[in-house]
Write a protein that holds these residues in place. Structure first.
Motif, PDB file in Angstrom:
ATOM      1  N   THR A  51       3.676  -8.940  10.267  1.00 10.76           N
ATOM      2  CA  THR A  51       3.773  -7.622   9.483  1.00 10.76           C
ATOM      3  C   THR A  51       2.575  -6.606   9.661  1.00 10.76           C
ATOM      4  N   VAL A  52       2.965  -5.282   9.660  1.00 10.77           N
ATOM      5  CA  VAL A  52       1.784  -4.329   9.657  1.00 10.77           C
ATOM      6  C   VAL A  52       2.156  -3.160   8.824  1.00 10.77           C
ATOM      7  N   LEU A  53       0.974  -2.881   8.058  1.00 14.27           N
ATOM      8  CA  LEU A  53       1.081  -2.075   7.163  1.00 14.27           C
ATOM      9  C   LEU A  53       0.301  -0.651   7.546  1.00 14.27           C
ATOM     10  N   VAL A  54       0.532   0.529   7.502  1.00 10.59           N
ATOM     11  CA  VAL A  54       0.052   1.911   7.940  1.00 10.59           C
ATOM     12  C   VAL A  54      -0.102   2.792   6.940  1.00 10.59           C
ATOM     13  N   ALA A  55      -1.144   3.431   6.620  1.00  8.37           N
ATOM     14  CA  ALA A  55      -1.361   4.453   5.608  1.00  8.37           C
ATOM     15  C   ALA A  55      -0.725   5.776   6.140  1.00  8.37           C
ATOM     16  N   PRO A  56       0.181   6.545   5.137  1.00  8.64           N
ATOM     17  CA  PRO A  56       0.821   7.656   5.385  1.00  8.64           C
ATOM     18  C   PRO A  56       0.110   8.714   6.259  1.00  8.64           C
ATOM     19  N   ASP A  57      -1.116   8.655   5.692  1.00  7.08           N
ATOM     20  CA  ASP A  57      -2.056   9.492   6.256  1.00  7.08           C
ATOM     21  C   ASP A  57      -2.190   9.691   7.612  1.00  7.08           C
ATOM     22  N   LEU A  58      -1.918   8.636   8.429  1.00  5.83           N
ATOM     23  CA  LEU A  58      -1.905   8.452  10.031  1.00  5.83           C
ATOM     24  C   LEU A  58      -0.483   8.879  10.290  1.00  5.83           C
ATOM     25  N   GLY A  59       0.417   9.228   9.641  1.00  7.07           N
ATOM     26  CA  GLY A  59       1.738   9.694  10.145  1.00  7.07           C
ATOM     27  C   GLY A  59       2.684   8.777  10.155  1.00  7.07           C
TER      28      GLY A  59
ATOM     29  N   SER B 275      -1.861 -15.152  -1.010  1.00  8.15           N
ATOM     30  CA  SER B 275      -0.758 -14.621  -1.930  1.00  8.15           C
ATOM     31  C   SER B 275      -1.120 -13.081  -1.513  1.00  8.15           C
ATOM     32  N   ALA B 276       0.282 -12.573  -1.609  1.00 13.40           N
ATOM     33  CA  ALA B 276       0.344 -11.062  -1.708  1.00 13.40           C
ATOM     34  C   ALA B 276      -0.747 -10.306  -2.412  1.00 13.40           C
ATOM     35  N   GLU B 277      -1.114 -10.883  -3.768  1.00 17.87           N
ATOM     36  CA  GLU B 277      -1.937 -10.280  -4.653  1.00 17.87           C
ATOM     37  C   GLU B 277      -3.405 -10.228  -3.996  1.00 17.87           C
ATOM     38  N   VAL B 278      -3.747 -11.468  -3.224  1.00 17.75           N
ATOM     39  CA  VAL B 278      -5.206 -11.589  -2.754  1.00 17.75           C
ATOM     40  C   VAL B 278      -5.156 -10.462  -1.449  1.00 17.75           C
ATOM     41  N   ILE B 279      -4.206 -10.395  -0.685  1.00 21.29           N
ATOM     42  CA  ILE B 279      -4.044  -9.549   0.208  1.00 21.29           C
ATOM     43  C   ILE B 279      -4.228  -8.054  -0.062  1.00 21.29           C
ATOM     44  N   ALA B 280      -3.576  -7.641  -1.107  1.00 27.74           N
ATOM     45  CA  ALA B 280      -3.353  -6.239  -1.482  1.00 27.74           C
ATOM     46  C   ALA B 280      -4.726  -5.844  -2.169  1.00 27.74           C
ATOM     47  N   GLN B 281      -5.365  -6.967  -2.799  1.00 29.56           N
ATOM     48  CA  GLN B 281      -6.799  -6.751  -3.530  1.00 29.56           C
ATOM     49  C   GLN B 281      -7.888  -6.415  -2.416  1.00 29.56           C
ATOM     50  N   GLN B 282      -7.817  -7.058  -1.240  1.00 33.11           N
ATOM     51  CA  GLN B 282      -8.537  -6.821  -0.143  1.00 33.11           C
ATOM     52  C   GLN B 282      -8.532  -5.554   0.548  1.00 33.11           C
ATOM     53  N   ILE B 283      -7.340  -5.135   0.878  1.00 39.15           N
ATOM     54  CA  ILE B 283      -6.912  -3.911   1.447  1.00 39.15           C
ATOM     55  C   ILE B 283      -7.326  -2.705   0.624  1.00 39.15           C
ATOM     56  N   LEU B 284      -7.266  -3.063  -0.828  1.00 36.52           N
ATOM     57  CA  LEU B 284      -7.815  -1.962  -1.655  1.00 36.52           C
ATOM     58  C   LEU B 284      -9.314  -1.919  -1.633  1.00 36.52           C
ATOM     59  N   ALA B 285     -10.057  -3.134  -1.677  1.00 35.54           N
ATOM     60  CA  ALA B 285     -11.441  -3.159  -1.711  1.00 35.54           C
ATOM     61  C   ALA B 285     -12.109  -2.607  -0.327  1.00 35.54           C
ATOM     62  N   GLN B 286     -11.447  -2.891   0.666  1.00 33.47           N
ATOM     63  CA  GLN B 286     -11.910  -2.290   1.957  1.00 33.47           C
ATOM     64  C   GLN B 286     -11.532  -1.046   2.454  1.00 33.47           C
ATOM     65  N   GLY B 287     -10.666  -0.371   1.711  1.00 26.28           N
ATOM     66  CA  GLY B 287      -9.906   1.009   1.962  1.00 26.28           C
ATOM     67  C   GLY B 287      -9.330   1.001   3.399  1.00 26.28           C
ATOM     68  N   ALA B 288      -8.446  -0.151   3.639  1.00 23.05           N
ATOM     69  CA  ALA B 288      -7.838  -0.159   5.042  1.00 23.05           C
ATOM     70  C   ALA B 288      -6.701   0.857   5.020  1.00 23.05           C
ATOM     71  N   ASP B 289      -6.663   1.458   6.434  1.00 21.81           N
ATOM     72  CA  ASP B 289      -5.675   2.420   6.825  1.00 21.81           C
ATOM     73  C   ASP B 289      -4.639   1.394   7.714  1.00 21.81           C
ATOM     74  N   VAL B 290      -5.005   0.712   8.161  1.00 22.94           N
ATOM     75  CA  VAL B 290      -4.176  -0.148   9.148  1.00 22.94           C
ATOM     76  C   VAL B 290      -4.356  -1.455   8.971  1.00 22.94           C
ATOM     77  N   VAL B 291      -3.400  -2.414   8.634  1.00 23.28           N
ATOM     78  CA  VAL B 291      -3.542  -3.911   8.370  1.00 23.28           C
ATOM     79  C   VAL B 291      -2.540  -4.655   9.169  1.00 23.28           C
ATOM     80  N   ALA B 292      -3.122  -5.578  10.063  1.00 25.53           N
ATOM     81  CA  ALA B 292      -2.242  -6.409  10.974  1.00 25.53           C
ATOM     82  C   ALA B 292      -2.178  -7.659  10.475  1.00 25.53           C
ATOM     83  N   LEU B 293      -1.081  -8.236  10.115  1.00 28.55           N
ATOM     84  CA  LEU B 293      -1.097  -9.614   9.293  1.00 28.55           C
ATOM     85  C   LEU B 293      -0.159 -10.410   9.922  1.00 28.55           C
ATOM     86  N   PRO B 294      -0.505 -11.118  11.043  1.00 28.38           N
ATOM     87  CA  PRO B 294       0.323 -12.357  11.811  1.00 28.38           C
ATOM     88  C   PRO B 294       0.608 -13.310  10.573  1.00 28.38           C
TER      89      PRO B 294
END
Length: 340
Positions: free
Chosen positions: A178-186, A117-136
């Motif tokens: 889908t790819v998510l990238v933190a704004p800090d990376l530009g 689920s989107a909720e589980v993915i978001a929780q892991q991104i927050l828990a891991q402090g991810a800056d780049v997320v690749a989601l095939p």
């Protein structure tokens, strides 16, 4: 006659052992069925140990003692060589180092469509402090829902997406990445050849993101086709395309490669595992921790999900997450520091 058959069997076993342990030497690492066998070195190690135990039992039969001893030696050599390779690459670690101001974390997770689920993915991104997320296999809609949740938690990320055959209603979710990238990376944008498929992996899509201002790493979210018997040629082509995405420069590749670093042996350049890029997990103690299938223990699985980085980055840690969240793939998280 039986002695000759025993010698012949032992010779064939020795040859098979050499091929399974190091198919690169015979240039068979991308050839069926050796490509499939070498994928899970943990199971290969277990197989050698089973053969060794059987050979030990046969030692009690006096007429078979010489044959059993020969098989035992071959099995132990195979197990020992596989164990050395495993120790070199790492059987698994479960912690990342403390994040610094300059470090970035990259998470890759084949979510098997909406199995996670989107909720589980978001929780892991927050828990891991991810800056780049690749989601095939994750749709743009799911990516946007994740981004909204992250924004509400003070961790905004930009969403980028590629879909094969958008003209087909309700097409398979494997046609999405889908790819998510933190704004800090530009600011990043998807290159046109990724969108229109003129330069991409063949059956399932990858995403090439370029920094808009020209600074920062090029980010490639990878999804190669699986090496099924009928897809071997396309799989080999996909791996070559991925290698071409890491020339000299600043690059980070992450995703479902459907290949281990053994399969990439002919594709590395100047110490790289694929192109100029280097596998992070195998340099930080997780090279044999399987990410697929999640139904098996990590050491019995295949490490086919990777984060690769050019020499601009120094790998400092990695972890394969234990909870697959319903997917058949486990997520991999790595930490990188700018080199020098």
């Amino acid at each position: 006659m039986f002695r000759l058959l025993g010698i012949l069997f032992t010779v064939l076993l020795a040859i098979a052992t050499a091929i399974v342990v190091w198919p690169q030497f015979f240039r068979l690492e991308q050839t069926y069925p050796f490509a499939q066998l070498v994928s899970a070195r943990g199971l290969v190690l277990g197989g050698f140990l089973v053969i060794a135990v059987l050979a030990l039992l046969l030692l009690f039969a006096r007429p078979l003692r010489g044959f059993a001893a020969s098989v035992l030696i071959v099995a132990l050599l195979g197990a020992g060589a596989t164990g050395v390779i495993g120790a070199t690459r790492g059987f698994g670690t479960n912690e990342l180092p403390q994040k610094t101001e300059s470090s970035i974390r990259v998470l890759t997770w084949n979510t098997a469509g909406e199995a996670v689920s989107a909720e589980v993915i978001a929780q892991q991104i927050l828990a891991q402090g991810a800056d780049v997320v690749a989601l095939p296999e994750t749709t743009e809609d799911v990516g946007e829902r994740i981004a909204i949740m992250l924004r509400e938690q003070g961790h905004p990320m930009w969403v980028h997406h590629v879909q094969f055959r958008p003209d087909v209603p309700n097409g398979p979710q494997s046609w999405h990445t889908t790819v998510l990238v933190a704004p800090d990376l530009g600011e990043y944008s998807v290159i046109e050849s990724s969108k229109d498929g003129s330069s991409n992996t063949g059956s399932v899509p990858s995403v090439v993101l370029m920094p808009v201002d020209g600074s920062g790493p090029t980010i490639v979210a990878v999804h190669a086709v699986a090496p099924r018997v009928e897809e071997m040629q396309q799989w080999q082509s996909d791996l070559q395309w991925i290698a071409d995405q890491c020339p000299q420069g600043d690059f980070i590749l992450a995703g479902d490669f459907n290949a281990t670093i053994d399969h990439m042996a002919p594709l590395g350049v100047d110490g790289g595992d694929i192109g100029y890029c280097r596998d992070v997990a195998s340099r930080t103690g997780n090279g044999l921790a399987g990410t697929w299938p999640s139904s098996l223990p990590p050491l019995a699985g295949a490490p086919i999900d990777h984060v690769m980085a050019s020499p601009n980055w120094t790998p400092t840690g990695s972890v394969v997450l234990g909870d697959a969240g319903g997917s058949d793939h486990r997520a991999l998280v790595v930490q990188l520091e700018p080199a020098g």
